[in-house]
Design a protein around this motif. Structure first.
Motif, PDB file in Angstrom:
ATOM      1  N   GLU A   1      41.096  46.947  35.433  1.00 14.41           N
ATOM      2  CA  GLU A   1      41.482  45.591  35.021  1.00 14.41           C
ATOM      3  C   GLU A   1      41.690  44.697  36.236  1.00 14.41           C
ATOM      4  O   GLU A   1      41.313  43.519  36.227  1.00 14.41           O
ATOM      5  N   ARG A   2      42.262  45.261  37.295  1.00 10.61           N
ATOM      6  CA  ARG A   2      42.526  44.478  38.501  1.00 10.61           C
ATOM      7  C   ARG A   2      41.229  43.985  39.132  1.00 10.61           C
ATOM      8  O   ARG A   2      41.115  42.812  39.508  1.00 10.61           O
ATOM      9  N   LEU A   3      40.227  44.878  39.247  1.00  9.98           N
ATOM     10  CA  LEU A   3      38.966  44.497  39.867  1.00  9.98           C
ATOM     11  C   LEU A   3      38.206  43.506  38.981  1.00  9.98           C
ATOM     12  O   LEU A   3      37.626  42.529  39.469  1.00  9.98           O
ATOM     13  N   ARG A   4      38.239  43.742  37.683  1.00 10.25           N
ATOM     14  CA  ARG A   4      37.534  42.828  36.764  1.00 10.25           C
ATOM     15  C   ARG A   4      38.135  41.426  36.854  1.00 10.25           C
ATOM     16  O   ARG A   4      37.410  40.431  36.924  1.00 10.25           O
ATOM     17  N   ASP A   5      39.472  41.347  36.863  1.00  5.91           N
ATOM     18  CA  ASP A   5      40.135  40.040  36.960  1.00  5.91           C
ATOM     19  C   ASP A   5      39.796  39.347  38.270  1.00  5.91           C
ATOM     20  O   ASP A   5      39.626  38.119  38.306  1.00  5.91           O
TER      21      ASP A   5
END
Length: 331
Positions: free
Chosen positions: A266-270
């Protein structure tokens, strides 16, 4: 080792004479002779004493007590240092350690097409045209197919218009290839084994990587930790700054990006979505949602493509990649 050729016999004789006497002979030779003898000496291997005796009857008594001799890279380099400057010795050793071939064009013909294409894509089209005109057609074809389309077309046009290349220009290209490409290639071939394994692990699918690294930890925790530290994975893309992410986004195909982001944290996608326009971010979210269930293998392949693209951009100086995993990106 059976002594068959002239250079092999001469190399055996020089090894038998020892460093100091061999140095006197080297000092009287031409560079081409030194290179030929150095190649033979470095690949000579173990030569039985009876062959040495047969080779030099006049020294039979002294050679009879010599026993076996061993030709190696280290012995060859030590002998050359007796008479030649260190930088010249380094050049000779790197040449003979490099891909097999008598001339520079022979050597290039033995270089992997991907490696050669990655080097040539940053050269002037005229230089690339000269190189491809000198190697074998099948090898040239494979290299040409790996060049960017615009570059490849420019190279083709140069080759169509090319007449006889002046000797001075050809020698200039040879010198550049020797000093830059072949020397760097020889050094790369002697790189750290952990770096090589990290690159291999980067190309494994996730399950194989986890399985093998876990098994390696049981055998050598230190080796496993060094390999992990050297690996650059998809999750490491979060270390890119905003400018780097935007450059990467422009370079990656949209379908591959959506598939890669399907399995992203989720962190990388955001982080990627924040560096896109509102419209582009919405389109990417829609593409990801439209994928539905996907195979883990397909996600791994897409993420590997994104990582490979990032590495290519870094090699071209367009983005900066962090080497370790100890730093945190400031967002």
């Amino acid at each position: 080792m059976q002594l068959k050729t002239g250079p092999q016999k001469a190399a055996a004789l020089l090894l038998t004479l020892g460093d100091d006497k061999a140095a006197v002979l080297f000092a009287r030779m031409h560079e081409d002779e030194i290179r030929d003898l150095s190649t033979a000496m470095a690949t000579l291997g173990k030569v039985p004493a009876d062959q040495i005796e047969a080779l030099c009857h006049e020294f039979a008594d002294s050679l009879g007590n010599t026993g076996n001799i061993v030709g190696s890279w280290e012995v060859t380099e030590r002998m050359l240092l007796k008479t030649l400057p260190r930088d010249r010795v380094s050049q000779i050793m790197e040449e003979i350690r490099g891909p097999a071939g008598r001339t520079m064009w022979d050597k290039l013909g033995n270089v992997n097409e991907t490696v050669l294409a990655n080097y040539l894509k940053n050269e002037y089209p005229q230089t690339v045209a000269v190189v491809l005109s000198k190697v074998k057609p099948d090898h040239a074809a494979r290299v040409l197919s790996l060049l960017p389309e615009a570059t490849a077309m420019e190279v083709v046009m140069r080759m169509l218009r090319m007449e006889n290349v002046q000797k001075e220009a050809l020698e200039g290209v040879e010198r550049t290839l020797k000093m830059e490409f072949m020397s760097n290639l020889a050094r790369a071939q002697r790189r750290d084994a952990h770096e090589m394994m990290a690159e291999i692990f980067n190309n494994l699918d996730r399950s194989a990587e986890t399985r093998i690294l876990t098994a390696l930890e049981d055998r050598s925790r230190e080796a496993a930790e060094r390999i992990r530290a050297l690996m650059f994975t998809f999750d490491d893309l979060q270390r890119l700054d905003s400018a780097g992410i935007q450059v990467l986004l422009r370079a990656v195909e949209k379908d591959k990006l959506a598939l890669a982001m399907k399995g992203a944290s989720e962190r990388l996608r955001d982080l990627f979505l924040k560096n896109m326009s509102e419209r582009a971010a919405k389109l990417l979210k829609d593409d990801i949602a439209a994928l539905g269930p996907v195979r883990l293998r397909d996600v791994d392949e897409a993420q590997a493509i994104v990582v490979a693209t990032a590495k290519d951009l870094a090699a071209q100086g367009e983005i900066q990649l962090s080497d370790g995993r100890d730093e945190e990106m400031l967002t």
